[in-house]
Design a protein around this motif. Sequence first.
Motif, short mmCIF file in Angstrom:
data_model
loop_
_atom_site.label_atom_id
_atom_site.label_comp_id
_atom_site.label_asym_id
_atom_site.label_seq_id
_atom_site.Cartn_x
_atom_site.Cartn_y
_atom_site.Cartn_z
N THR A 28 0.78 -1.17 -0.17
CA THR A 28 -0.03 0.02 0.02
C THR A 28 0.87 1.27 -0.05
OG1 THR A 28 -0.29 0.09 2.41
CG2 THR A 28 -1.89 -1.08 1.32
N PHE A 29 0.24 2.32 -0.55
CA PHE A 29 1.16 3.63 -0.65
C PHE A 29 0.36 4.59 0.11
CE2 PHE A 29 2.27 0.94 -4.11
CZ PHE A 29 3.65 1.32 -4.20
N GLN A 30 1.31 5.64 0.65
CA GLN A 30 0.89 6.77 1.68
C GLN A 30 0.31 7.95 0.82
OE1 GLN A 30 3.72 7.98 4.89
NE2 GLN A 30 1.88 8.99 5.89
N LEU A 31 0.98 8.13 -0.33
CA LEU A 31 0.72 9.34 -1.02
C LEU A 31 0.14 8.71 -2.61
CD1 LEU A 31 1.14 12.29 -1.69
CD2 LEU A 31 3.52 11.63 -2.52
N SER A 32 -0.90 9.74 -3.17
CA SER A 32 -1.29 9.56 -4.25
C SER A 32 -1.73 10.83 -4.76
CB SER A 32 -2.76 8.68 -4.27
OG SER A 32 -3.72 9.24 -3.32
N THR A 33 -1.91 10.88 -6.15
CA THR A 33 -2.38 12.45 -6.50
C THR A 33 -3.15 12.06 -7.91
OG1 THR A 33 -1.42 14.52 -7.49
CG2 THR A 33 -0.21 12.47 -8.30
N HIS A 34 -3.78 13.24 -8.39
CA HIS A 34 -4.40 13.15 -9.75
C HIS A 34 -4.45 14.69 -10.15
CE1 HIS A 34 -8.14 13.86 -7.80
NE2 HIS A 34 -8.74 14.41 -8.57
N MET A 35 -4.42 14.80 -11.61
CA MET A 35 -4.58 15.81 -12.29
C MET A 35 -6.03 16.07 -13.04
SD MET A 35 -2.00 17.84 -14.69
CE MET A 35 -2.59 18.89 -15.94
N LEU A 36 -6.72 17.06 -12.74
CA LEU A 36 -7.94 17.11 -13.61
C LEU A 36 -7.95 18.46 -14.39
CD1 LEU A 36 -10.57 16.56 -10.58
CD2 LEU A 36 -9.99 14.96 -12.47
N ASP A 37 -8.42 18.29 -15.60
CA ASP A 37 -8.31 19.47 -16.46
C ASP A 37 -9.66 20.28 -16.48
OD1 ASP A 37 -8.35 21.05 -18.79
OD2 ASP A 37 -7.35 19.76 -20.05
N LEU A 38 -9.98 21.08 -15.88
CA LEU A 38 -10.78 21.98 -15.74
C LEU A 38 -11.20 22.69 -16.88
CD1 LEU A 38 -10.06 24.07 -12.35
CD2 LEU A 38 -11.57 22.03 -12.83
N SER A 39 -10.68 22.85 -17.82
CA SER A 39 -11.13 23.35 -19.39
C SER A 39 -11.75 22.36 -19.95
CB SER A 39 -9.97 23.81 -19.90
OG SER A 39 -8.87 23.08 -20.30
#
Length: 141
Positions: A28-39
């Motif tokens: 398991t991992f302690q850190l995750s991320t994501h990127m959402l393109d609002l445009s």
Amino acid sequence: MRKRMMTGALALLALLLVGRTEAREPGTFQLSTHMLDLSQGAPAPDVAVTLRAQESDGSWRVVAERRTDANGRIADLLPHGVPGANDGLYRLRFETEPYFAAQGLRSIYPYVEVTFRIEGDGHYHIPITMSANGYSTYRGN
């Protein structure tokens, strides 16, 4: 028999819901991320992201290099260690310029860096919402 199966299924569901943030399965991992393109109103796939940790001398060490998946996410940035082992300052760098250039857009931000602190054994989800001319970040879940 059917009642016993229902009871077992409910117990398993309760265990999963209650224990999901406390259990630490191997891998398991302690850190995750994501990127959402609002445009676009959509996830940003195939964006290069680098995680760095600050050393005691102030320099930054590369911990992980990944690309966002089709849903704009990266789930495996920082493995759980012993409690408190990952405490410190970290920086996520999102290479945004190539992503927007592929859409024929010129971004004011060639990259976005988010610096944050990890303390303790909890999960940290550090996403960004972005357009070619602005971005925002927060601690998600």
